[in-house]
Design a protein around this motif. Structure first.
Motif, PDB file in Angstrom:
ATOM      1  N   LEU A 141     -34.875  -7.451  -5.276  1.00  0.00           N
ATOM      2  CA  LEU A 141     -35.824  -6.341  -5.127  1.00  0.00           C
ATOM      3  C   LEU A 141     -36.660  -6.495  -3.867  1.00  0.00           C
ATOM      4  CD1 LEU A 141     -37.021  -5.856  -8.831  1.00  0.00           C
ATOM      5  CD2 LEU A 141     -35.437  -4.428  -7.530  1.00  0.00           C
ATOM      6  N   LEU A 142     -37.146  -7.716  -3.591  1.00  0.00           N
ATOM      7  CA  LEU A 142     -37.923  -7.921  -2.365  1.00  0.00           C
ATOM      8  C   LEU A 142     -37.085  -7.645  -1.128  1.00  0.00           C
ATOM      9  CD1 LEU A 142     -39.882 -11.178  -3.287  1.00  0.00           C
ATOM     10  CD2 LEU A 142     -40.790  -8.852  -3.115  1.00  0.00           C
ATOM     11  N   TRP A 143     -35.841  -8.064  -1.163  1.00  0.00           N
ATOM     12  CA  TRP A 143     -34.976  -7.827  -0.007  1.00  0.00           C
ATOM     13  C   TRP A 143     -34.764  -6.338   0.212  1.00  0.00           C
ATOM     14  CZ3 TRP A 143     -30.171  -5.543   0.643  1.00  0.00           C
ATOM     15  CH2 TRP A 143     -29.549  -5.769   1.871  1.00  0.00           C
ATOM     16  N   VAL A 144     -34.595  -5.567  -0.898  1.00  0.00           N
ATOM     17  CA  VAL A 144     -34.407  -4.113  -0.779  1.00  0.00           C
ATOM     18  C   VAL A 144     -35.664  -3.454  -0.225  1.00  0.00           C
ATOM     19  CG1 VAL A 144     -34.053  -1.991  -2.096  1.00  0.00           C
ATOM     20  CG2 VAL A 144     -32.670  -4.017  -2.592  1.00  0.00           C
ATOM     21  N   VAL A 145     -36.858  -3.888  -0.715  1.00  0.00           N
ATOM     22  CA  VAL A 145     -38.116  -3.292  -0.246  1.00  0.00           C
ATOM     23  C   VAL A 145     -38.301  -3.528   1.244  1.00  0.00           C
ATOM     24  CG1 VAL A 145     -40.631  -3.434  -0.421  1.00  0.00           C
ATOM     25  CG2 VAL A 145     -39.223  -3.353  -2.493  1.00  0.00           C
ATOM     26  N   PHE A 146     -38.137  -4.758   1.693  1.00  0.00           N
ATOM     27  CA  PHE A 146     -38.300  -5.062   3.120  1.00  0.00           C
ATOM     28  C   PHE A 146     -37.256  -4.349   3.953  1.00  0.00           C
ATOM     29  CE2 PHE A 146     -40.874  -8.615   1.588  1.00  0.00           C
ATOM     30  CZ  PHE A 146     -41.934  -8.551   2.477  1.00  0.00           C
ATOM     31  N   LYS A 147     -36.063  -4.181   3.400  1.00  0.00           N
ATOM     32  CA  LYS A 147     -35.020  -3.483   4.144  1.00  0.00           C
ATOM     33  C   LYS A 147     -35.381  -2.033   4.354  1.00  0.00           C
ATOM     34  CE  LYS A 147     -30.874  -3.700   5.967  1.00  0.00           C
ATOM     35  NZ  LYS A 147     -30.581  -4.584   7.101  1.00  0.00           N
ATOM     36  N   LYS A 148     -35.943  -1.398   3.318  1.00  0.00           N
ATOM     37  CA  LYS A 148     -36.300   0.021   3.445  1.00  0.00           C
ATOM     38  C   LYS A 148     -37.511   0.227   4.326  1.00  0.00           C
ATOM     39  CE  LYS A 148     -34.262   1.647  -0.893  1.00  0.00           C
ATOM     40  NZ  LYS A 148     -34.534   2.314  -2.194  1.00  0.00           N
ATOM     41  N   THR A 149     -38.537  -0.600   4.221  1.00  0.00           N
ATOM     42  CA  THR A 149     -39.765  -0.410   4.995  1.00  0.00           C
ATOM     43  C   THR A 149     -39.613  -0.865   6.436  1.00  0.00           C
ATOM     44  OG1 THR A 149     -40.547  -2.558   4.245  1.00  0.00           O
ATOM     45  CG2 THR A 149     -41.201  -0.634   2.955  1.00  0.00           C
TER      46      THR A 149
END
Length: 443
Positions: free
Chosen positions: A315-323
């Motif tokens: 989840l953290l990886w997805v959040v940083f990827k999107k932002t």
């Protein structure tokens, strides 16, 4: 008138022709005796010693016994001349298997005291003669060969059954046994295993056994040890004691935790006594099952924790990827450092300020001053990127600490102070005092 000549007997012969015959007991044989007489026939008789066996030339021996082994005589006389006698002997040899006629010892009733000596004698009747050997029941090997076997000094371990065995080539070997009793106090039997420590699972059957050597035969008495160290006679209905001469067995049914303790058996006879201590450990099947369940629970818990951690990382990886807030700073030697923005994947020039190695820098915000001592290497100020690892001066901090100077400590030689451009724009009265040796480039 014719002349009549009378002569004989002469030339005695046997059929079969041998002067001896060999038979095995219970066999039958016949022998014919013949002679020459003129005029014929001759008078022929068979004798066994002085006893006349037959008045004919045929000697028949049926079911020959060992007692019939003898020298038989064929006696021949002339019919007309009784004084003329001729004889010949026939030897009958009877083979028979061994038989033990007696087996004795020089001890009274085969009982002897410890440290005394004893001799056994085995009398065997056989023909041909037999080989005689000695053995004992507790040992398979041969002890001695000969009709006598002697033990110079006996001990309690010599109490046993001793066997005399005779053999020849006629039949199978024959044996006979005699006991020996050595008077002694009880000792453990070295030829049998006595386990003094056992482990039993709860609810199962515990078995304690002891094997001794002693004469007279001993008496066995079992006790258990209480927590205070005292001993108490075992009378529990779950317990059973079985004695068999030189051994005793204590059986405890449906073992409980209270049965896990020490047990003492006393062995007594008229010459002395001794005691043996046994230890019984009771194992818990429930504890084993609980330990197994606990291990399984721990394994499942660790698996769940690792699964949750993996989900959080994803989840953290997805959040940083999107932002697109993943920033990488690369330090380049020289006076032209470059800032890489991974989110925009483009290279931009940052405003750079070459700092002096000697004079300190004062940043003034309103009437307040911040004294920053920089390392000897050049440093840079990034005025564009808000999310940086460097310290940022904001307006609220300045307002809360009026008329004070804040000295910023640099944690390492690669750390630089960043002033947020937006913060400066929002604070028109804030000014920054820089060293005259620094060159400030603004967009």
């Amino acid at each position: 008138m014719p002349l009549n000549l009378t002569d004989g007997p002469e030339n005695i012969r046997f059929t079969p022709t041998s002067s001896s015959i060999t038979v095995i007991e219970n066999e039958s044989r016949s022998v014919t005796c013949s002679s020459d007489c003129n005029p014929p026939p001759c008078n022929i008789s068979w004798y066994k010693g002085s006893t006349k066996m037959s008045s004919t030339k045929l000697l028949s021996l049926n079911n020959i016994k060992r007692q019939q082994a003898y020298n038989y005589t064929c006696r021949v006389t002339h019919t007309q001349i009784s004084s003329s006698v001729l004889s010949k002997q026939l030897t009958v040899i009877v083979h028979y298997p061994p038989s033990i006629s007696s087996l004795i010892s020089d001890a009274t009733n085969n009982m002897i005291d410890d440290d005394s000596g004893i001799t056994f004698t085995c009398a065997v009747d056989s023909f041909p003669s037999s080989n005689i050997s000695w053995s004992r029941s507790q040992q398979g090997r041969q002890l001695f060969f000969g009709r006598q076997y002697a033990i110079p000094k006996v001990s309690c371990q010599h109490t046993d059954n001793y066997t005399c065995t005779a053999r020849n080539d006629i039949s199978k070997p024959v044996s006979r046994t005699i006991p020996l009793y050595v008077r002694c106090r009880p000792v453990l039997d070295p030829n049998k295993d006595t386990k003094t420590s056992i482990s039993v699972s709860r609810g199962e059957t515990g078995v304690l056994s002891i094997h001794v050597l002693a004469y007279p035969l001993p008496v066995f008495t079992w006790y258990y040890q209480q927590q205070d160290g005292s001993e108490r006679l075992i009378i529990d209905f779950r317990s059973q004691q079985i004695d068999d001469g030189l051994s005793s067995t204590l059986t405890i049914q449906d073992v409980t935790f209270d049965d896990g303790r020490k047990y003492i058996v006393y062995v007594n006879n008229s010459l002395g006594s001794r005691s043996i201590v046994f230890n019984m450990a009771v194992l818990s099947n429930d504890d084993d099952n609980n330990n197994n369940l606990l291990g399984i629970g721990i394994a499942i818990g660790l698996g769940i924790i690792l699964f949750i951690i993996a989900i959080i990382i994803v989840l953290l990886w997805v959040v940083f990827k999107k932002t697109g807030r993943r920033i990488c700073i690369q330090k380049v030697t020289g006076n032209d450092p470059t800032l890489f923005d991974d989110a925009n994947n483009q290279q931009t020039r940052s405003d750079n300020i070459t700092l002096s190695e000697t004079p300190p820098i004062y940043e003034r915000v309103g009437t307040d001053a911040v004294n920053t001592t920089y390392p000897s290497n050049p440093g840079y100020i990034n005025t564009e990127t808000a999310s940086s690892p460097y310290e940022v001066l904001d307006k609220q901090t300045v307002d809360q600490q009026p008329n004070s100077y804040q000295q910023l400590d640099t944690p390492s030689r690669s750390t630089y102070e960043v002033l947020d451009k937006q913060t400066i724009d929002q604070q028109p009265n804030t000014y920054q005092q820089l060293s005259p040796y620094q060159n400030v480039t603004r967009d």
